[in-house]
Design an enzyme around this catalytic site. Structure first.
Site, PDB file in Angstrom:
ATOM      1  N   ASN A 155       0.792  -1.238   0.000  1.00  0.00           N
ATOM      2  CA  ASN A 155       0.000   0.000   0.000  1.00  0.00           C
ATOM      3  C   ASN A 155       0.823   1.287   0.000  1.00  0.00           C
ATOM      4  O   ASN A 155       0.328   2.317  -0.415  1.00  0.00           O
ATOM      5  CB  ASN A 155      -1.042  -0.017   1.129  1.00  0.00           C
ATOM      6  CG  ASN A 155      -0.430  -0.073   2.496  1.00  0.00           C
ATOM      7  OD1 ASN A 155       0.683  -0.582   2.670  1.00  0.00           O
ATOM      8  ND2 ASN A 155      -1.119   0.447   3.484  1.00  0.00           N
ATOM      9  N   GLU A 251       4.781  -3.989  12.134  1.00  0.00           N
ATOM     10  CA  GLU A 251       3.835  -2.887  11.886  1.00  0.00           C
ATOM     11  C   GLU A 251       2.625  -3.511  11.198  1.00  0.00           C
ATOM     12  O   GLU A 251       2.677  -3.833  10.008  1.00  0.00           O
ATOM     13  CB  GLU A 251       4.489  -1.829  10.979  1.00  0.00           C
ATOM     14  CG  GLU A 251       5.677  -1.128  11.606  1.00  0.00           C
ATOM     15  CD  GLU A 251       5.274  -0.077  12.624  1.00  0.00           C
ATOM     16  OE1 GLU A 251       4.095   0.283  12.694  1.00  0.00           O
ATOM     17  OE2 GLU A 251       6.153   0.363  13.382  1.00  0.00           O
ATOM     18  N   CYS A 285      -3.111   1.615   6.720  1.00  0.00           N
ATOM     19  CA  CYS A 285      -3.260   0.903   7.994  1.00  0.00           C
ATOM     20  C   CYS A 285      -3.991   1.755   9.041  1.00  0.00           C
ATOM     21  O   CYS A 285      -4.593   1.212   9.954  1.00  0.00           O
ATOM     22  CB  CYS A 285      -1.906   0.458   8.505  1.00  0.00           C
ATOM     23  SG  CYS A 285      -0.684   1.751   8.393  1.00  0.00           S
TER      24      CYS A 285
HETATM   25  P1  NAP Z   1       0.487  -9.046   3.741  1.00  0.00           P
HETATM   26  O1  NAP Z   1      -0.344  -9.917   2.882  1.00  0.00           O
HETATM   27  O2  NAP Z   1       0.691  -9.441   5.148  1.00  0.00           O
HETATM   28  O3  NAP Z   1       1.897  -8.923   2.979  1.00  0.00           O
HETATM   29  C1  NAP Z   1       2.930  -8.108   3.461  1.00  0.00           C
HETATM   30  C2  NAP Z   1       4.258  -8.668   3.011  1.00  0.00           C
HETATM   31  O4  NAP Z   1       4.475  -9.941   3.647  1.00  0.00           O
HETATM   32  C3  NAP Z   1       4.345  -8.949   1.509  1.00  0.00           C
HETATM   33  O5  NAP Z   1       5.638  -8.658   1.053  1.00  0.00           O
HETATM   34  C4  NAP Z   1       4.067 -10.433   1.447  1.00  0.00           C
HETATM   35  O6  NAP Z   1       4.562 -11.068   0.300  1.00  0.00           O
HETATM   36  C5  NAP Z   1       4.808 -10.920   2.679  1.00  0.00           C
HETATM   37  N1  NAP Z   1       4.415 -12.238   3.177  1.00  0.00           N
HETATM   38  C6  NAP Z   1       3.238 -12.904   2.976  1.00  0.00           C
HETATM   39  N2  NAP Z   1       3.279 -14.110   3.608  1.00  0.00           N
HETATM   40  C7  NAP Z   1       4.496 -14.201   4.205  1.00  0.00           C
HETATM   41  C8  NAP Z   1       5.136 -15.206   4.997  1.00  0.00           C
HETATM   42  N3  NAP Z   1       4.526 -16.338   5.301  1.00  0.00           N
HETATM   43  N4  NAP Z   1       6.383 -14.969   5.435  1.00  0.00           N
HETATM   44  C9  NAP Z   1       7.029 -13.806   5.154  1.00  0.00           C
HETATM   45  N5  NAP Z   1       6.471 -12.823   4.395  1.00  0.00           N
HETATM   46  C10 NAP Z   1       5.219 -13.016   3.942  1.00  0.00           C
HETATM   47  O7  NAP Z   1      -0.064  -7.554   3.750  1.00  0.00           O
HETATM   48  P2  NAP Z   1      -0.550  -6.643   2.540  1.00  0.00           P
HETATM   49  O8  NAP Z   1      -1.852  -7.158   2.031  1.00  0.00           O
HETATM   50  O9  NAP Z   1       0.562  -6.427   1.555  1.00  0.00           O
HETATM   51  O10 NAP Z   1      -0.755  -5.260   3.310  1.00  0.00           O
HETATM   52  C11 NAP Z   1      -1.900  -4.976   4.010  1.00  0.00           C
HETATM   53  C12 NAP Z   1      -1.726  -5.112   5.507  1.00  0.00           C
HETATM   54  O11 NAP Z   1      -0.593  -4.373   5.938  1.00  0.00           O
HETATM   55  C13 NAP Z   1      -2.902  -4.539   6.280  1.00  0.00           C
HETATM   56  O12 NAP Z   1      -3.216  -5.373   7.366  1.00  0.00           O
HETATM   57  C14 NAP Z   1      -2.367  -3.202   6.764  1.00  0.00           C
HETATM   58  O13 NAP Z   1      -3.036  -2.663   7.876  1.00  0.00           O
HETATM   59  C15 NAP Z   1      -0.957  -3.551   7.057  1.00  0.00           C
HETATM   60  N6  NAP Z   1      -0.128  -2.338   7.094  1.00  0.00           N
HETATM   61  C16 NAP Z   1       0.356  -1.901   8.303  1.00  0.00           C
HETATM   62  C17 NAP Z   1       1.107  -0.738   8.360  1.00  0.00           C
HETATM   63  C18 NAP Z   1       1.679  -0.214   9.656  1.00  0.00           C
HETATM   64  O14 NAP Z   1       2.591   0.611   9.587  1.00  0.00           O
HETATM   65  N7  NAP Z   1       1.212  -0.638  10.814  1.00  0.00           N
HETATM   66  C19 NAP Z   1       1.341  -0.008   7.202  1.00  0.00           C
HETATM   67  C20 NAP Z   1       0.814  -0.480   6.010  1.00  0.00           C
HETATM   68  C21 NAP Z   1       0.096  -1.651   5.963  1.00  0.00           C
HETATM   69  P3  NAP Z   1       3.623 -11.282  -1.004  1.00  0.00           P
HETATM   70  O15 NAP Z   1       3.325  -9.916  -1.515  1.00  0.00           O
HETATM   71  O16 NAP Z   1       4.464 -12.061  -1.906  1.00  0.00           O
HETATM   72  O17 NAP Z   1       2.389 -12.000  -0.535  1.00  0.00           O
END
Ligand code: NAP
Length: 476
Positions: A155, A251, A285
């Protein structure tokens, strides 16, 4: 049709290919805009080995040199602002004005990182405070942890990467970055910029591939000392389980709430709520998801909110006046649409929006939301905000607090007593008074409690998490 550009990964200061590739698409048109190698196990191994080998030299590089390199990176990002914004806009589907804004923020994040590179220091310890310490001199140093695995979401493909890379370089750590598979092009462009800025070979590496393979290897490799992850709570939790004794920063997500008290300046609050709920199609987020409005002003507030939402321009994010573009993929848009339908079946009312076409979900305002509906109690991560009318401030605070998440919350009130009541009662990483949950500048401490994570970012705080303390005692 023009052929999409073939990209390479950045490993040990070299641009490398791999057998498998993935297509990166424009999230609005569906056109393939880049082809990126998928890192094999050997490539990830080479990247970690390169970082491991480069770490001692980088850790010893004087602070003034790390400062100059980070400052140059910041300047290069500023020089290429529009070109990089266009990459973000297309691969993430983020509206142009927010894509430009993201680059501007990353320029600052790297500038803050440059400045922090000069401030990585410990302090003296008054040893004679203990009888056993009499006659001794004590101080501690802050030392870089080693190799950092940085795993980032789709994002904010630039600024959330910057929040890991900038502080790691400032602290003297080497990094292997795995960006989200849907948005790797911005990270690859950043690698070119860091190379041009003078980051030595091996200190910064980018590998692309799925979380289940590349992400897993970066999590479990014993040469990695720290995992800095931004993403969803379930993935964060699974990484923490596998990380063992590595340091971790998590995060994670949120279902952010904001309270609107009767004394709120609606002229300021309404437009701010609209941006907070719908910027980047709600895929932020700290996006405003739960809106608690005092019953006495609910009718007027709601009328103005719906009218302002109706003015949003939805469509191609490359249009300069677009407000809301597509979501990251159709499955996510369908999931959000199904949550809206479920809420309606349970008694909620769609005041505006609710319709979906492919990846584009119209900005949606729901009334009569109840706490147990998915749109309220889980993370929506979509252009969707739900209204709840409350009678007492204490009730509103309790409902914002009754969430499994704890990232940020907002309260519109000019009553200091109420503001402090909320600050005290809501267990979150940040409380924003007279703003919504979405407020963030990049040097403030930022991160969540409960399911929203562990540790803090915000450059100085990320540097602390990328360093370890070494105590020194001298008996003269
Ligand atoms: P996500 O599906 O958890 O993916 C985040 C990253 O983790 C991607 O690079 C993903 O790779 C990788 N990943 C997935 N499975 C993994 C595993 N088993 N082991 C290691 N890495 C793995 O999240 P998203 O859909 O990209 O982002 C949305 C989420 O991020 C929301 O919950 C949002 O609230 C949160 N977020 C939090 C913050 C904060 O600062 N607190 C900021 C922004 C977003 P792939 O892309 O290859 O699946």
């Amino acid at each position: 049709m023009a052929t999409a550009k073939a990209h390479r990964l950045y490993v040990g200061g070299q641009w490398v290919g791999d057998k498998a590739t993935l297509d990166v698409i424009d999230k609005y048109t569906g056109e393939t805009i880049g082809v990126v190698p998928v890192a094999s196990r050997e490539t990830v191994d080479r990247a970690i080995a390169a970082a491991h080998a480069a770490f001692p030299g980088w850790a010893r590089t004087p602070a003034h040199r790390r400062f100059r390199i980070l400052e140059k990176a910041s300047q290069l990002l500023a020089t290429h602002q529009d070109e990089i914004a266009a990459i973000i806009c297309r691969e993430a589907g983020k509206a142009w004005k927010y894509s430009v804004g993201e680059v501007a923020r990353a320029v600052e994040t790297f500038q803050f990182s440059a400045e922090e590179a000069k401030r990585v220091h410990g302090e003296t310890v008054p040893m004679d405070a203990s009888t056993a310490g009499e006659g001794r001199v004590g101080f501690y140093l802050r030392c870089p942890v080693g190799v950092v695995s940085a795993i980032t979401p789709f994002n904010f493909p630039l600024n959330l990467v910057a929040h890991k890379v900038g502080p790691a370089l400032a602290a003297g750590c080497a990094i292997v970055l795995k960006p989200a598979s849907t948005t790797p092009l911005t990270a690859i462009r950043l690698a070119e910029i860091l190379e041009e800025a003078g980051v030595p070979a091996g200190v910064f590496n980018v590998v692309v591939g799925s979380g289940g393979t590349v992400g897993e290897w970066l999590t479990t490799d014993p040469r990695v000392s720290k995992i800095s992850f931004t993403g969803s709570p379930p993935v964060g939790e699974s990484i923490v389980r596998k990380a063992g004794l590595k340091k971790v920063t998590m995060e994670l997500g949120n279902n952010s709430g904001t309270i609107i008290e009767p004394d709120a300046d609606l002229g300021a609050a309404v437009p701010r709520c609209v941006v907070s709920a719908f910027a980047n199609s709600g895929q932020v987020c700290i996006s405003l998801q739960r809106l608690y409005v005092h019953r006495s002003i609910a009718a007027e507030f709601t009328k103005r909110l719906v009218a302002a939402t109706a003015k949003l321009k939805v469509g191609n994010p490359l249009d300069k006046d677009c407000d809301v573009g597509p979501m990251i993929d159709e499955a996510e848009a369908k999931r959000a649409e199904s949550w809206i339908k479920e809420a309606v079946a349970e008694g909620a009312t769609v005041l505006i929006g609710g319709k979906r076409e492919g990846r584009v979900l119209q900005p949606t305002v729901l009334a009569n939301a109840r706490p147990e509906m998915k749109v309220m109690c889980q993370e929506a991560f979509a252009p969707l905000v739900s209204l709840y009318e409350y009678d007492t401030f204490e009730d509103a605070v309790r409902m914002v607090e009754e969430s499994p998440y704890g990232l940020q919350a907002g309260i519109y009130t000019n009553d200091l007593r109420k503001a402090f009541h909320a600050i005290e009662r809501i267990n979150v990483g940040g409380v924003m008074i007279n703003d919504t949950s979405i407020f963030r500048v990049d040097h403030m401490p930022y991160g969540g409690n409960k399911l929203s994570g562990l540790g803090r970012e915000g450059v100085r705080f990320a540097v602390e998490e990328m360093t370890t303390i070494k105590m020194v005692m001298i008996k003269p």
